[in-house]
Scaffold this motif. Structure first.
Motif, mmCIF file in Angstrom:
data_model
loop_
_atom_site.group_PDB
_atom_site.id
_atom_site.type_symbol
_atom_site.label_atom_id
_atom_site.label_comp_id
_atom_site.label_asym_id
_atom_site.label_seq_id
_atom_site.Cartn_x
_atom_site.Cartn_y
_atom_site.Cartn_z
ATOM 1 N N GLY A 37 25.440 -85.257 -84.313
ATOM 2 C CA GLY A 37 24.136 -84.601 -84.275
ATOM 3 C C GLY A 37 24.192 -83.304 -83.513
ATOM 4 N N ASP A 38 23.044 -82.716 -83.342
ATOM 5 C CA ASP A 38 22.967 -81.469 -82.588
ATOM 6 C C ASP A 38 23.331 -81.710 -81.126
ATOM 7 O OD1 ASP A 38 22.134 -80.301 -84.905
ATOM 8 O OD2 ASP A 38 19.978 -80.471 -84.415
ATOM 9 N N GLY A 39 24.328 -81.020 -80.655
ATOM 10 C CA GLY A 39 24.723 -81.146 -79.256
ATOM 11 C C GLY A 39 25.746 -82.232 -79.006
ATOM 12 N N GLY A 40 26.169 -82.984 -80.026
ATOM 13 C CA GLY A 40 27.181 -84.015 -79.834
ATOM 14 C C GLY A 40 26.860 -85.279 -80.600
ATOM 15 N N ILE A 45 29.573 -89.424 -75.952
ATOM 16 C CA ILE A 45 28.254 -89.663 -76.536
ATOM 17 C C ILE A 45 27.265 -88.729 -75.835
ATOM 18 C CG2 ILE A 45 26.438 -91.349 -76.982
ATOM 19 C CD1 ILE A 45 29.002 -91.893 -78.499
ATOM 20 N N ALA A 46 26.530 -87.954 -76.648
ATOM 21 C CA ALA A 46 25.539 -87.032 -76.075
ATOM 22 C C ALA A 46 24.175 -87.675 -75.923
ATOM 23 C CB ALA A 46 25.439 -85.769 -76.942
ATOM 24 N N ARG A 47 23.872 -88.623 -76.815
ATOM 25 C CA ARG A 47 22.533 -89.217 -76.790
ATOM 26 C C ARG A 47 22.589 -90.656 -77.274
ATOM 27 N NH1 ARG A 47 18.325 -88.658 -80.628
ATOM 28 N NH2 ARG A 47 19.636 -87.192 -81.797
ATOM 29 N N VAL A 48 21.811 -91.536 -76.632
ATOM 30 C CA VAL A 48 21.656 -92.936 -77.043
ATOM 31 C C VAL A 48 20.245 -93.106 -77.576
ATOM 32 C CG1 VAL A 48 21.747 -95.347 -76.341
ATOM 33 C CG2 VAL A 48 23.336 -93.706 -75.318
ATOM 34 N N ASP A 49 20.138 -93.400 -78.880
ATOM 35 C CA ASP A 49 18.833 -93.480 -79.542
ATOM 36 C C ASP A 49 18.400 -94.941 -79.645
ATOM 37 O OD1 ASP A 49 16.556 -93.077 -80.956
ATOM 38 O OD2 ASP A 49 17.541 -92.440 -82.817
ATOM 39 N N LEU A 50 17.242 -95.278 -79.070
ATOM 40 C CA LEU A 50 16.718 -96.646 -79.095
ATOM 41 C C LEU A 50 15.510 -96.784 -80.013
ATOM 42 C CD1 LEU A 50 16.800 -97.534 -75.272
ATOM 43 C CD2 LEU A 50 18.614 -97.789 -76.969
ATOM 44 N N SER A 51 15.262 -95.794 -80.861
ATOM 45 C CA SER A 51 14.044 -95.834 -81.687
ATOM 46 C C SER A 51 14.054 -96.961 -82.702
ATOM 47 C CB SER A 51 13.859 -94.482 -82.399
ATOM 48 O OG SER A 51 15.009 -94.185 -83.181
ATOM 49 N N ASP A 52 15.242 -97.431 -83.118
ATOM 50 C CA ASP A 52 15.329 -98.507 -84.112
ATOM 51 C C ASP A 52 15.482 -99.883 -83.476
ATOM 52 O OD1 ASP A 52 15.117 -96.708 -86.175
ATOM 53 O OD2 ASP A 52 17.289 -96.450 -86.421
ATOM 54 N N ALA A 104 22.438 -100.519 -72.700
ATOM 55 C CA ALA A 104 22.107 -99.137 -73.049
ATOM 56 C C ALA A 104 22.251 -98.218 -71.842
ATOM 57 C CB ALA A 104 20.693 -99.073 -73.607
ATOM 58 N N CYS A 105 21.778 -98.680 -70.711
ATOM 59 C CA CYS A 105 21.865 -97.887 -69.488
ATOM 60 C C CYS A 105 23.316 -97.685 -69.071
ATOM 61 C CB CYS A 105 21.072 -98.577 -68.384
ATOM 62 S SG CYS A 105 20.934 -97.620 -66.857
ATOM 63 N N ASN A 106 24.144 -98.701 -69.229
ATOM 64 C CA ASN A 106 25.544 -98.617 -68.848
ATOM 65 C C ASN A 106 26.298 -97.625 -69.732
ATOM 66 O OD1 ASN A 106 27.785 -99.534 -67.230
ATOM 67 N ND2 ASN A 106 28.521 -100.636 -69.040
ATOM 68 N N ILE A 107 26.034 -97.674 -71.050
ATOM 69 C CA ILE A 107 26.683 -96.729 -71.968
ATOM 70 C C ILE A 107 26.266 -95.305 -71.639
ATOM 71 C CG2 ILE A 107 26.856 -96.020 -74.387
ATOM 72 C CD1 ILE A 107 26.496 -98.951 -75.163
ATOM 73 N N ALA A 108 24.965 -95.094 -71.418
ATOM 74 C CA ALA A 108 24.481 -93.753 -71.102
ATOM 75 C C ALA A 108 25.091 -93.229 -69.806
ATOM 76 C CB ALA A 108 22.960 -93.767 -71.001
ATOM 77 N N SER A 109 25.246 -94.093 -68.814
ATOM 78 C CA SER A 109 25.830 -93.686 -67.546
ATOM 79 C C SER A 109 27.306 -93.360 -67.693
ATOM 80 C CB SER A 109 25.623 -94.787 -66.506
ATOM 81 O OG SER A 109 26.275 -94.460 -65.293
ATOM 82 N N GLU A 110 28.006 -94.149 -68.490
ATOM 83 C CA GLU A 110 29.445 -93.946 -68.663
ATOM 84 C C GLU A 110 29.741 -92.631 -69.378
ATOM 85 O OE1 GLU A 110 33.263 -96.189 -70.790
ATOM 86 O OE2 GLU A 110 31.323 -97.213 -70.607
ATOM 87 N N HIS A 111 28.936 -92.291 -70.383
ATOM 88 C CA HIS A 111 29.181 -91.068 -71.167
ATOM 89 C C HIS A 111 28.284 -89.909 -70.735
ATOM 90 C CE1 HIS A 111 31.797 -93.059 -74.158
ATOM 91 N NE2 HIS A 111 31.013 -94.123 -73.988
ATOM 92 N N GLU A 112 27.505 -90.110 -69.673
ATOM 93 C CA GLU A 112 26.573 -89.087 -69.193
ATOM 94 C C GLU A 112 25.662 -88.626 -70.328
ATOM 95 O OE1 GLU A 112 28.775 -85.982 -67.378
ATOM 96 O OE2 GLU A 112 29.546 -87.236 -65.737
ATOM 97 N N ALA A 113 25.131 -89.608 -71.065
ATOM 98 C CA ALA A 113 24.291 -89.323 -72.230
ATOM 99 C C ALA A 113 22.819 -89.506 -71.877
ATOM 100 C CB ALA A 113 24.682 -90.247 -73.382
ATOM 101 N N GLU A 114 21.977 -88.979 -72.754
ATOM 102 C CA GLU A 114 20.527 -89.089 -72.598
ATOM 103 C C GLU A 114 20.009 -90.234 -73.461
ATOM 104 O OE1 GLU A 114 16.510 -86.407 -73.473
ATOM 105 O OE2 GLU A 114 18.507 -85.701 -74.074
ATOM 106 N N ILE A 115 19.057 -90.999 -72.950
ATOM 107 C CA ILE A 115 18.442 -92.094 -73.707
ATOM 108 C C ILE A 115 17.128 -91.590 -74.286
ATOM 109 C CG2 ILE A 115 17.492 -94.419 -73.603
ATOM 110 C CD1 ILE A 115 19.397 -95.032 -71.334
ATOM 111 N N THR A 116 16.986 -91.730 -75.614
ATOM 112 C CA THR A 116 15.770 -91.270 -76.291
ATOM 113 C C THR A 116 15.231 -92.390 -77.170
ATOM 114 O OG1 THR A 116 17.047 -90.395 -78.171
ATOM 115 C CG2 THR A 116 16.602 -88.884 -76.338
ATOM 116 N N GLY A 117 13.977 -92.236 -77.569
ATOM 117 C CA GLY A 117 13.360 -93.172 -78.503
ATOM 118 C C GLY A 117 13.044 -94.524 -77.909
#
Length: 369
Positions: A12-15, A43-50, A62-75
């Motif tokens: 996606g955009d940005g990674g 990973i640039a972003r973790v999408d939880l919308s689905d 989800a929080c652990n993955i985002a922390s490990e890859h310094e990603a943003e959680i959205t949705g």
């Protein structure tokens, strides 16, 4: 059929974007957890919308993955946001394993702790001996309370029932001593001294010692297991409730049986060992069977017999005390029965061997060598 948790990675955009979908619950993500941990790419972003449902475990993943890859959680839904907020700041990069001390520090610490904890065992043994002496004094004052039937039963179990195994063991020990002794003495042309070797070592030492070890493994363990099981099932508490003293009913008959039967079993074991040696003398050395036995009377001093007979009741007392004491200490669960049974055998054998060494020194000092 319930839907399982899923994930997908797209550019996606940005990674790269990790899209989680389905129910992220403790009951649905077990098989998926290992795969999520193996994701290597950034990973640039973790999408939880689905994500349809989520609990604390799903939010933690989800929080652990985002922390490990310094990603943003959205949705994230409202519920997901609350859970993620509660988990924020709970992660730690500190090593969770305790510091391992060097061996020269750990070993003394462990030994010191064991020695310090041994004080409770010493207090327990002294208390048990005190209760035993009090119970014995009560029986002397009130002889009608003595349980003769229980004593006779234990005499049968400790003594009569042990005759076959002790006889076979002692016979084979006599065979081994005679055969190995004859081989070694043959180098000096002194095969006839095999009679002296078998007679003295069995009547003085091995007959009683091996019998004590066998009784410890056979009867001592049975004492611990029987009394321990009764303690675990609260039968001993029930005996106290109806006015029966467990020390008088369970412990004293077993101790008396072991003390009374050990001299007889020890002498019987020595005789069987001598017979085994006589068989080897007949077959290997050319010494007639009856000549071997009659020669025993000439080469074995009388005090050797008395040494064995004097040690036997002491060994029997040690074996019975170890078994009964450990049986009375059982509490908690059935695993404790096995542990205490093993401990009773180990303690009895260790104490018997140590006492045998003291007896050997003592009788040598008094001239019975």
């Amino acid at each position: 059929m319930a839907r399982l948790a899923e994930y997908d990675i797209e550019d996606g955009d940005g990674g790269a974007v990790l899209t989680l979908s389905g129910p992220y619950l403790v009951s649905t993500i077990g098989a998926l957890d290992g795969e999520l941990r193996k994701i290597d790419g950034p990973i640039a972003r973790v999408d939880l919308s689905d994500v349809t449902e989520i609990d604390t475990v799903g939010a933690w993943i989800a929080c652990n993955i985002a922390s490990e890859h310094e990603a943003e959680i959205t949705g994230a839904s409202e519920r997901a946001q609350r859970l993620l907020g509660a988990l924020e700041g709970t992660g730690s990069e500190q090593d969770m394993r305790p510091e391992r001390l060097p061996v020269w520090t750990r070993v003394p610490d462990a030994m010191g702790e064991k020695v310090y904890n041994a004080r409770s065992g010493i207090v327990g043994v002294v208390s048990f001996l005190g209760a035993l002496l009090i119970s014995a004094g009560n029986l002397i004052r009130h002889p009608r309370r003595f349980r003769t039937v229980a004593l006779v039963k234990q005499l049968e179990l400790v003594g009569v029932a042990a005759l076959p195994i002790i006889g076979l063991m002692s016979f084979l020990i006599g065979v081994v001593i005679a055969q190995q002794g004859a081989v070694q003495l043959a180098a000096f042309g002194a095969e006839t001294l095999t009679v002296n070797l078998v007679g003295r070592i069995t009547l003085r030492e091995l007959g009683v010692l091996m019998t004590a070890i066998m009784v410890a493994g056979r009867s001592g363990s049975a004492f611990a297991a029987e009394i321990g099981t009764m303690k675990l099932t609260e039968e001993i508490d029930a005996m106290r409730t109806i006015g029966i003293a467990p020390m008088e009913a369970l412990v004293i008959p077993r101790i008396m049986a072991a003390v009374l039967m050990m001299p007889l079993l020890g002498f019987y074991a020595s005789c069987m060992a001598i017979i085994g040696g006589a068989v080897v003398g007949e077959l290997m050395l050319g010494i007639p069977f009856w000549t071997f036995l009659s020669r025993i009377q000439d080469v074995v001093p009388t005090y050797d017999v008395w040494v064995g007979l004097l040690k036997a009741p002491v060994f029997g007392l040690i074996v019975a005390l170890a078994g009964c004491y450990n049986g009375m200490q059982v509490k908690g669960n059935s695993e404790e029965v096995g542990r205490r049974t093993t401990l009773s055998v180990v303690a009895a054998i260790f104490a018997v061997i140590v006492l045998d060494a003291f007896f050997a020194v003592f009788f040598t000092k008094v001239g019975w060598a």
